[in-house]
Design an enzyme around this catalytic site. Structure first.
Site, PDB file in Angstrom:
ATOM      1  CD  GLU A  58      -2.631   1.602   0.391  1.00 37.00           C
ATOM      2  OE1 GLU A  58      -3.104   2.753   0.177  1.00 37.00           O
ATOM      3  OE2 GLU A  58      -2.917   0.937  -0.638  1.00 37.00           O
ATOM      4  CG  HIS A  61      -1.026   1.979  -5.226  1.00 38.92           C
ATOM      5  ND1 HIS A  61      -0.844   1.989  -6.112  1.00 38.92           N
ATOM      6  CD2 HIS A  61      -2.141   2.291  -4.629  1.00 38.92           C
ATOM      7  CE1 HIS A  61      -2.025   2.588  -7.010  1.00 38.92           C
ATOM      8  NE2 HIS A  61      -2.885   2.582  -5.978  1.00 38.92           N
ATOM      9  CG  HIS A 123      -9.919   3.467  -6.882  1.00 39.72           C
ATOM     10  ND1 HIS A 123      -9.539   4.911  -6.958  1.00 39.72           N
ATOM     11  CD2 HIS A 123      -8.491   2.869  -6.560  1.00 39.72           C
ATOM     12  CE1 HIS A 123      -8.163   4.991  -6.678  1.00 39.72           C
ATOM     13  NE2 HIS A 123      -7.686   4.042  -6.472  1.00 39.72           N
ATOM     14  CG  HIS A 208     -17.252 -10.347 -14.781  1.00 35.05           C
ATOM     15  ND1 HIS A 208     -17.114  -8.857 -15.586  1.00 35.05           N
ATOM     16  CD2 HIS A 208     -16.085 -10.937 -15.026  1.00 35.05           C
ATOM     17  CE1 HIS A 208     -15.878  -8.822 -15.791  1.00 35.05           C
ATOM     18  NE2 HIS A 208     -15.406 -10.102 -15.557  1.00 35.05           N
ATOM     19  CG  HIS A 271      -8.835 -10.683 -16.182  1.00 33.88           C
ATOM     20  ND1 HIS A 271      -9.379 -11.180 -17.214  1.00 33.88           N
ATOM     21  CD2 HIS A 271      -9.992 -10.192 -15.450  1.00 33.88           C
ATOM     22  CE1 HIS A 271     -10.763 -11.209 -17.156  1.00 33.88           C
ATOM     23  NE2 HIS A 271     -11.165 -10.736 -16.134  1.00 33.88           N
TER      24      HIS A 271
END
Length: 295
Positions: A58, A61, A123, A208, A271
């Site tokens: 985190e 990032h 997000h 999905h 992906h």
């Protein structure tokens, strides 16, 4: 022409790609709480003193996102200064700045206040748009001084292209929602779902999957229609081929996530990466077909 801007655009695009992948790693390793509920500090510290793995993920990032955000703003200003004669420059520069700010604010709000899964899934969608804006600004720098692709297409093709663009974004959102609701392995088979289709998580997963299958069909139709303009624009036809190949890779990565859970991080990042590139190419296609009036 504009060698410095081109180089800076490439560096910023790579940086945005890294931010996108880091964000995916944060989500897929459940490291969003790696710095607690404090932002921009990490557990109230400028530099965490005893970082766990989740904290490192985190915190790194946040650092990279902040640096790249600054690069995006510089790229936008530089592009407006050097490429103001290109009609699309100001629009994409404005979008780049707005979405990188929006992306940062959403990330901060998620840490401090928390959000519903519906908002958290957005997000990644915002990140995909941010990535597209930077890549397209860089592309405009490379187009400067050359004959820019401007195929004259039918209104029906243009309308269909923008429909596919919007639908692709919806599929991106649904994929992010799968992860944030913990539905990734709600269906441990493909294409079926172990007879539990009506459970919430299974329903999210199957929705999905159906949306992704329809996307393949829509992009195949787009490919066929794009090839009809191959004499008018090799770029448009080539882009049509590219997005169809990308969606096949995307679908393959999605299936591999189901059958190879031990390789989840690698397949899941693939992906996320491929669908972001696919969305960017569609945005570019949308830009070039608006350069001439449709008929």
């Amino acid at each position: 022409m504009n060698k410095g801007l081109k180089f800076f655009g490439i560096i910023t695009s790579i940086g945005m790609l890294l931010v996108l992948l880091q964000g995916a790693v944060v989500t897929k390793t459940d490291s969003g709480d790696g710095c607690g509920e404090t932002w921009p500090l990490c557990f109230g510290e400028l530099v965490p003193s005893s970082p766990a793995i989740a904290t490192l993920i985190e915190y790194s990032h946040r650092l990279v996102s902040g640096l790249v955000g600054l690069l995006v703003v510089i790229l936008a200003i530089w592009s407006v200064k050097k490429l103001s004669h290109i009609r699309e420059t100001k629009f994409w520069a404005l979008m780049a700045v707005l979405f990188i700010i929006f992306q940062g604010l959403m990330g901060a709000a998620a840490v401090i206040f928390g959000h519903s899964n519906l908002v958290l899934a957005l997000h990644f969608g915002i990140s995909a748009i941010s990535f597209a804006t930077v890549v397209i600004l860089t592309t405009l720098a490379f187009e400067d001084g050359k004959q820019r692709p401007a195929p004259r297409v039918k209104r029906g093709f243009r309308g269909y292209l923008f429909f596919v663009l919007a639908y692709t974004y919806a599929v991106i959102y649904s994929g992010a929602y799968v992860k944030h609701t913990g539905s990734t392995y709600a269906c441990d088979q493909f294409p079926g779902c172990s007879g539990e289709f009506f459970g919430f998580q299974a329903g999210v997963q199957m929705t999905h999957r159906i949306a992704a299958i329809l996307l393949i069909v829509f992009l195949f139709i787009l490919l066929i229609q794009s090839l009809r303009y191959r004499k008018e624009s090799r770029m448009l036809a080539g882009s049509g081929i590219t997005v169809f190949l990308l969606v096949l890779i995307q679908a393959t990565a999605g299936v591999l996530i189901v059958f190879f859970p031990d390789a989840y991080i690698a397949t899941a990042l693939t992906h996320s990466l491929v669908v972001s590139i696919l969305f960017t190419v569609l945005c570019y296609m949308g830009m070039i077909v608006t350069r001439n009036r449709a008929y």
